[in-house]
Write a protein that holds these residues in place. Structure first.
Motif, PDB file in Angstrom:
ATOM      1  N   TYR A 196       1.714  36.466  54.257  1.00 63.39           N
ATOM      2  CA  TYR A 196       1.347  37.537  53.340  1.00 63.39           C
ATOM      3  C   TYR A 196       2.545  37.948  52.499  1.00 63.39           C
ATOM      4  O   TYR A 196       3.684  37.940  52.973  1.00 63.39           O
ATOM      5  N   ARG A 197       2.271  38.313  51.292  1.00 60.14           N
ATOM      6  CA  ARG A 197       3.319  38.782  50.390  1.00 60.14           C
ATOM      7  C   ARG A 197       3.679  40.216  50.780  1.00 60.14           C
ATOM      8  O   ARG A 197       2.797  41.014  51.096  1.00 60.14           O
ATOM      9  N   SER A 251       6.130  43.714  49.670  1.00 59.72           N
ATOM     10  CA  SER A 251       6.840  44.326  48.547  1.00 59.72           C
ATOM     11  C   SER A 251       8.312  44.510  48.897  1.00 59.72           C
ATOM     12  O   SER A 251       8.708  44.436  50.065  1.00 59.72           O
TER      13      SER A 251
END
Length: 147
Positions: free
Chosen positions: A41-42, A44
């Motif tokens: 998952y990306r 931030s």
């Protein structure tokens, strides 16, 4: 009367509870972001910053607990010594702030690494402020620091 001159007897159990609580909170924060990364998952930059700070805090709280036990100091005396050491991160001078203008032939990776080094130092500063704020908020920590 402020915490540093308080005549209270150090409250070892509440300080141990604080250490356990901080270990748990920071471990959970670190695991949450690590799990996201492992599963692709990306995340931030804020999540990464929070995870790095939490990981650093987890190491400091865990090292404090081990140090107190291994040296037979008790948690209050260990906190006083450890807080003194952590405070050096709060005032450490940053290296040169990298810029993208005129970077003297540095590659993008070298420039990115220079920015990361600066960011990591800022994260250490933030972690030191957070650690010391929590450590000195404990009624027993202030008593020991005054001695």
């Amino acid at each position: 009367m402020n915490d540093y001159t308080s005549p209270h007897v150090p409250d070892e159990p509440s300080l141990k509870a604080l250490v356990r609580q901080q270990q748990r909170v920071n471990k959970d924060a670190t695991i949450r972001v690590t799990t996201q990364l492992v599963h692709g998952y990306r995340i931030s930059s804020q999540e990464l910053c929070d995870a790095l700070r939490a990981n650093l805090l987890l190491r400091w709280w865990s090292t404090l607990a081990r140090y107190g036990e291994q040296h037979g100091l008790g948690m209050v005396r260990a906190m006083a010594k450890f807080s003194f050491w952590v405070s050096s991160y709060r005032t450490r001078r940053l290296g040169d702030n990298p810029t993208t203008e005129g970077h003297g032939g540095a590659t993008d990776e070298e420039l990115a690494l220079a920015h990361l080094d600066c960011a990591l130092e800022l994260i250490r500063r933030a972690a030191a402020r957070e650690f010391l704020a929590k450590a000195t908020a404990s009624p027993s920590a202030g008593t020991e620091q005054a001695q």
